[in-house]
Motif scaffolding. Structure first.
Motif, short mmCIF file in Angstrom:
data_model
loop_
_atom_site.label_atom_id
_atom_site.label_comp_id
_atom_site.label_asym_id
_atom_site.label_seq_id
_atom_site.Cartn_x
_atom_site.Cartn_y
_atom_site.Cartn_z
N GLY A 198 0.84 -1.19 0.00
CA GLY A 198 0.00 0.00 0.00
C GLY A 198 0.88 1.23 0.00
O GLY A 198 1.42 1.63 -1.02
N GLY A 199 1.02 1.84 1.16
CA GLY A 199 1.85 3.04 1.25
C GLY A 199 2.97 2.81 2.24
O GLY A 199 3.99 2.23 1.95
N GLY A 200 2.73 3.23 3.47
CA GLY A 200 3.72 3.01 4.51
C GLY A 200 4.45 4.28 4.89
O GLY A 200 4.61 5.21 4.10
N GLY A 201 4.87 4.32 6.15
CA GLY A 201 5.63 5.46 6.64
C GLY A 201 4.80 6.73 6.69
O GLY A 201 3.59 6.72 6.82
N MET A 202 5.49 7.84 6.54
CA MET A 202 4.84 9.14 6.60
C MET A 202 4.15 9.50 5.29
O MET A 202 3.43 10.49 5.22
CB MET A 202 5.88 10.21 6.94
CG MET A 202 6.73 9.90 8.15
SD MET A 202 5.84 10.08 9.69
CE MET A 202 6.12 11.81 10.02
N SER A 203 4.37 8.70 4.25
CA SER A 203 3.81 9.04 2.94
C SER A 203 2.28 9.01 2.95
O SER A 203 1.65 9.76 2.21
CB SER A 203 4.34 8.09 1.87
OG SER A 203 3.89 6.76 2.09
#
Length: 590
Positions: free
Chosen positions: A275-280
């Motif tokens: 999916g995405g992840g982290g602060m993104s």
């Protein structure tokens, strides 16, 4: 609750009070008006078809088939709820969630330090370095080796500059990102779908898509794994997918399976990139604002260096009173967020995980890269392409080198725009933090000057990327970059999920706050990622190095940087704010 005759009472925060205006009327969201569906969701989808899908997906599916795809299911579902809450805050205030975070005590000075710590994963250019190996592979027709090292290093540096060029032009930076990411989604998923339909067996289709529902499957030590490292080394025979189900094992004999943690960092990275992840993910709120959804149309956007002179950005957001008309408009805008996440982003991420997985599960078994760690340091993105190059002719229609070349080119389309999006994400996040959180900037800089901050941050960030690229290339590896970045991102996503939930429950009016199921979804997201980060940290020394760097960074921040960040005065007001419908008129989406 506010009505048309009583002005709203806004909460007291550590930033200046929002201005107040009516919520703009949304355009109809219909299939005929299909362009309205091209929004932040597809941009985020394009951003996030990257490391997990193209770098770690082949390694996971080659080792475990589709049996661990359920990890992506939990990751993506949790992020859907996370993204929706980011959109909720942006719709109501026209601000990104990081500005909302700074509104909490003890104030912006503290939160800017926290953001710096949680952003460390984005400061490592993992994708541009692996893209260098892909480009070299296209020209030499095989996987690069140690003799190509100088060329690989040079391309790694060059790509850091190339990815910055597209976001210099256009009206809004967001508009440029939207065009690039939309094209990327269609090209990458289209290629994988065509190859999947004509060259992947029905059995492997079932393994990949069925894997999304095999909850509880975990990697276990196989009988042939003589040294218990979780891998099939030279001289050891393969003994299946080496996966067992926790629930089935408990039901059968009441015991847990012998879980192997040798590959836990790879699995953690797989979840971190799914999916995405982290602060993104939090950048979704920035995109909602820059797209002009909700109150974002009254706030503005970050302009590009070329062609963005007429684009401006307010320092502080604007909220609306809860009149019957505004609440009707809110429901329409909220349908934008639901459609964007449930119809576009969520399914797009599942396809982004599944379709590249089809290629890797069919062809990665024919690549010897998985059992050659030294080559894997650079060739992580070439596992599937190398498998196609070495696969039996019947599986590639007799054209293995055509498949090699096309897959490498698609790999570049995956990796380079994603590295560009990371650059934009970091610059965008810190531009908004400084633009709203630093008093001197807020009081002295005109609303048309926000681009100046953005591009200054870009120059600093590019310089830092060069340093980090040099450090990892000479003292570690490109593969370690991918693993460290992904597992660091798990901490950022889990931590900000809790902060996001607190922000929306405290700052938004009761009628607009998340429902119980939204709260449950965001909580699940936080528990999943923080729990996985803790497990990886305990079991893998490489992530301990990250935490050591994390601690050193924090100490340096509080000693040298924090004193120079002026603590904001308590300049908020709890008195009623009268709606001014004549100010902050919505601008056209330039």
């Amino acid at each position: 609750m506010s009505d048309s005759k009583s002005p709203p009472v806004l909460p007291r925060t550590c930033l200046p009070t929002w201005s107040v205006a009516d919520l703009p009327e949304p355009r109809p969201l219909t299939w005929r008006n299909w362009r309205r569906f091209i929004g932040p969701g597809i941009v985020m989808c394009g951003v996030q078809i990257a490391g997990g899908e193209w770098l770690l997906g082949p390694e996971i599916t080659a080792r475990y088939g589709g049996d661990l795809m359920w990890i992506a299911t939990i990751a993506i579902l949790g992020q859907v709820f996370y993204n929706m809450e980011c959109g909720r805050y942006a719709l109501y205030t026209g601000e990104p969630v990081f500005t909302g975070f700074m509104r909490h005590k003890p104030g912006p000075q503290f939160w800017i330090g926290i953001f710096a710590l949680l952003s460390i994963g984005a400061f490592i250019p993992a994708l541009s370095t692996t893209a260098a190996a892909v480009l070299v592979g296209v020209f030499i027709g095989e996987v690069p080796t140690a003799e190509h090292q100088i060329l690989l290093y040079a391309l790694s540096y060059l790509f850091l500059i190339i990815v910055a060029l597209p976001i210099l032009v256009g009206g809004k930076i967001y508009n440029t990102i939207e065009k690039i990411m939309t094209a990327k989604v269609f090209v990458v998923l289209g290629f994988c779908l065509i190859v999947g339909i004509f060259f992947v067996s029905a059995e492997n289709w079932g393994k990949v898509f069925g894997g999304f529902f095999k909850f509880g499957n975990v990697p276990v030590a196989v009988a042939a794994d003589e040294n218990n490292n979780g891998l099939v080394d030279v001289g050891e025979d393969w003994d299946g997918d080496n996966v067992e189900n926790i629930f089935a094992s408990l039901a059968e004999d009441g015991s847990f399976p012998a879980i192997t943690f040798a590959t836990i960092a790879v699995i953690g990275a797989f979840a971190g990139y799914a999916g995405g992840g982290g602060m993104s993910n939090a950048t979704y709120s920035n995109f909602v604002r820059d797209k002009g959804w909700g109150m974002g149309s009254r706030v503005g956007a970050i302009p590009s260096a070329v062609g963005g002179r007429k684009v401006t950005l307010s320092h502080i957001g604007t909220v609306f009173p809860l009149t019957p008309e505004n609440r009707r408009r809110w429901r329409s805008w909220w349908r934008y967020i639901i459609t964007d996440q449930v119809v576009i982003w969520g399914p797009g991420c599942f396809m982004g995980m599944a379709l590249p997985g089809l290629l890797s599960i069919e062809y990665a078994q024919y690549s010897d890269l998985l059992n050659d760690p030294e080559r894997l340091d650079w060739a992580q993105a070439l596992i599937t392409a190398d498998g196609m190059r070495n696969a039996p002719a019947a599986l590639t229609g007799g054209h293995p080198m055509v498949f090699w070349t096309l897959t490498c080119i698609v790999g570049l389309i995956v990796l380079l725009p994603s590295q560009m999006s990371i650059l934009d994400d970091v610059c965008r996040r810190w531009t908004d933090v400084i633009w709203s959180g630093v008093t001197r900037v807020r009081n002295k800089m005109d609303s048309a000057a926000v681009g100046t901050i953005y591009y200054r941050i870009m120059l600093i960030y590019l310089f830092w990327q060069f340093l980090m690229c040099t450090f990892f290339l000479y003292f570690s590896s490109a593969y370690d970059m991918v693993i460290v970045v992904a597992n660091a991102n798990n901490i950022g996503l889990g931590s900000t999920a809790l902060l996001l939930l607190y922000t929306n429950l405290r700052l938004l009016p009761p009628a607009l706050r998340p429902r119980w199921y939204n709260i449950l979804g965001v909580t699940m997201c936080a528990v999943f990622y923080l729990g996985l980060a803790a497990l990886v940290t305990i079991r893998q020394p490489i992530t301990l190095c990250y935490f050591a760097f994390f601690l050193i960074w924090g100490i340096l921040w509080w000693i040298f940087i924090a004193p120079s960040v002026k603590r904001l005065p308590d300049d908020t007001d709890t008195s009623p704010v009268v709606v001014d419908n004549k100010s902050n008129e919505p601008r056209e989406d330039s």
